[in-house]
Design an enzyme around this catalytic site. Structure first.
Site, mmCIF file in Angstrom:
data_model
loop_
_atom_site.group_PDB
_atom_site.id
_atom_site.type_symbol
_atom_site.label_atom_id
_atom_site.label_comp_id
_atom_site.label_asym_id
_atom_site.label_seq_id
_atom_site.Cartn_x
_atom_site.Cartn_y
_atom_site.Cartn_z
ATOM 1 C CG ASP A 121 -3.766 -4.983 -1.762
ATOM 2 O OD1 ASP A 121 -2.694 -4.582 -2.267
ATOM 3 O OD2 ASP A 121 -3.873 -6.096 -1.207
ATOM 4 C CD GLN A 179 0.394 -3.015 5.733
ATOM 5 O OE1 GLN A 179 1.406 -3.456 5.200
ATOM 6 N NE2 GLN A 179 0.256 -1.728 6.026
ATOM 7 C CG HIS A 235 -0.685 -8.444 5.613
ATOM 8 N ND1 HIS A 235 0.445 -8.743 6.357
ATOM 9 C CD2 HIS A 235 -0.238 -7.690 4.547
ATOM 10 C CE1 HIS A 235 1.503 -8.214 5.779
ATOM 11 N NE2 HIS A 235 1.124 -7.573 4.687
ATOM 12 N NE ARG A 291 3.939 -4.574 7.806
ATOM 13 C CZ ARG A 291 4.208 -5.438 6.823
ATOM 14 N NH1 ARG A 291 4.116 -5.058 5.563
ATOM 15 N NH2 ARG A 291 4.544 -6.685 7.087
ATOM 16 N NE ARG A 347 5.244 -11.277 1.800
ATOM 17 C CZ ARG A 347 4.402 -10.247 1.912
ATOM 18 N NH1 ARG A 347 4.070 -9.814 3.118
ATOM 19 N NH2 ARG A 347 3.902 -9.666 0.838
ATOM 20 C CB CYS A 352 -0.680 -3.129 2.252
ATOM 21 S SG CYS A 352 -1.458 -3.831 0.780
#
Length: 331
Positions: free
Chosen positions: A233, A138, A135, A318, A108, A274
């Site tokens: 986001d 996600q 991502h 997740r 990450r 997210c």
């Protein structure tokens, strides 16, 4: 058609066919049901996994750790302060070493090239926990959540990403929707539409032409009609404080409010995020910026706490989707 993903890396959904993504989703549903039933897994027993974090995270770290432990794996966490990866040692050299110690590597951080190089040189499956342009774990969790709350196939679902349509979540959604034949709307200011990575948009449209997906960029609310999923986001992350005044001015018209949800004309529209989200003033950053005169909330508390919001189901998913990815590529 049988699907075998063992030994594969999970760097972007663009590397997988629609059928392979479907397989991972079905596996995630199954593994979630088993965990809810109290069935202990052993699919990763004897496996060693390392998590490399150049960017901190709550959900990503916890998801990988719990998912690994649930299936019997041993998990090692390394942040940027506790390893020499990319600093005193090149990514190539680090990958070759870690590949001899571990059965799987999660990364990450920032550049997509880092996760690609880890996969190229390590010799073991590598999983993308987030980069500047993607991502994918996600998005898989988001698909899982949509299937739990919307009674129609993904190919019939319309998603609108509202706000900063040039960020990695918007791009990840373009890729995911293209692969699954979905209708995606990047809903944001015209100024930002011009800054969308054209390579990302081109690749998504090429796949969409094969799957029947629609990839749309819009700045007017009429594009929201018929939307099933509203997504957003944060407008500014830690370290981007200097950009907040401009971002707030530009993106406030695209804040997710109950009025925006009403523009979908869908009483059952769901809201996803997210996380972490700025939806109130209970965080240090939101509070400090409000004292300076800037409301950085990308979604109102009214929406975030409403019946439309499925963000905590999504957060839990997740872990289930990540477990499916690890099991599919390692077990």
């Amino acid at each position: 058609m049988a699907v075998n993903l063992k030994g594969r890396s999970f760097l972007t959904l663009m590397d997988f066919t629609t059928e392979e993504i479907r397989y991972m989703l079905d596996l995630a549903h199954d593994l979630k049901a088993k965990k809810r039933s109290g069935i202990q897994g052993e699919m990763l027993k004897g496996k060693n996994i390392v998590l490399l974090f150049d960017k901190t995270s709550t959900r990503t770290r916890c998801s990988f750790e719990v998912a690994g432990h649930d299936e019997g794996a041993h998990v090692t966490y390394l942040d940027s302060k506790s390893s020499q990866v990319g600093k005193k040692e090149s990514i190539e050299d680090s990958a070759k070493v870690l590949g001899r110690f571990f059965d799987g590597i999660e990364y990450r951080g920032y550049e997509q090239k880092v996760v690609e190089d880890l996969a190229k040189y390590s010799g073991v499956p590598v999983w993308n926990g987030l980069t500047d342009i993607d991502h994918p774990t996600q998005i898989l969790a988001d698909f899982l959540t949509i299937e739990e709350h919307i009674a129609k196939p993904l190919s019939k679902v319309k998603v609108a990403f509202c706000g900063d349509i040039r960020n990695n979540m918007s791009y990840a959604w373009m890729y995911g929707c293209a692969k699954m034949g979905m209708h995606f709307v990047a809903y944001g200011p015209e100024e930002l539409a011009k800054e969308i990575d054209q390579d990302v948009l081109k690749r998504a449209n090429e796949v969409a032409a094969e799957t029947g997906a629609v990839i749309e960029v819009a700045s007017t609310p009429d594009a929201l009609k018929g939307v099933d999923v509203i997504y957003t986001d944060v407008w500014a992350s830690m370290g981007e404080e200097a950009e907040i005044p401009e971002r707030v001015k530009l993106l406030t018209p695209y804040k997710v409010t109950m009025d925006l949800l009403a523009k979908t004309e869908n009483p059952d529209v769901i809201f996803l995020h997210c996380l972490p989200a700025f939806h109130d003033f209970e965080t240090e950053m939101a509070k400090t910026q409000m004292e300076l005169g800037y409301d950085i909330r990308e979604v109102t508390d009214e929406v975030f706490r409403s019946r439309h919001s499925k963000v905590f189901d999504e957060a839990e998913n997740r872990m289930h989707s990540i477990k499916a990815i690890m099991v599919a590529t390692l077990a």
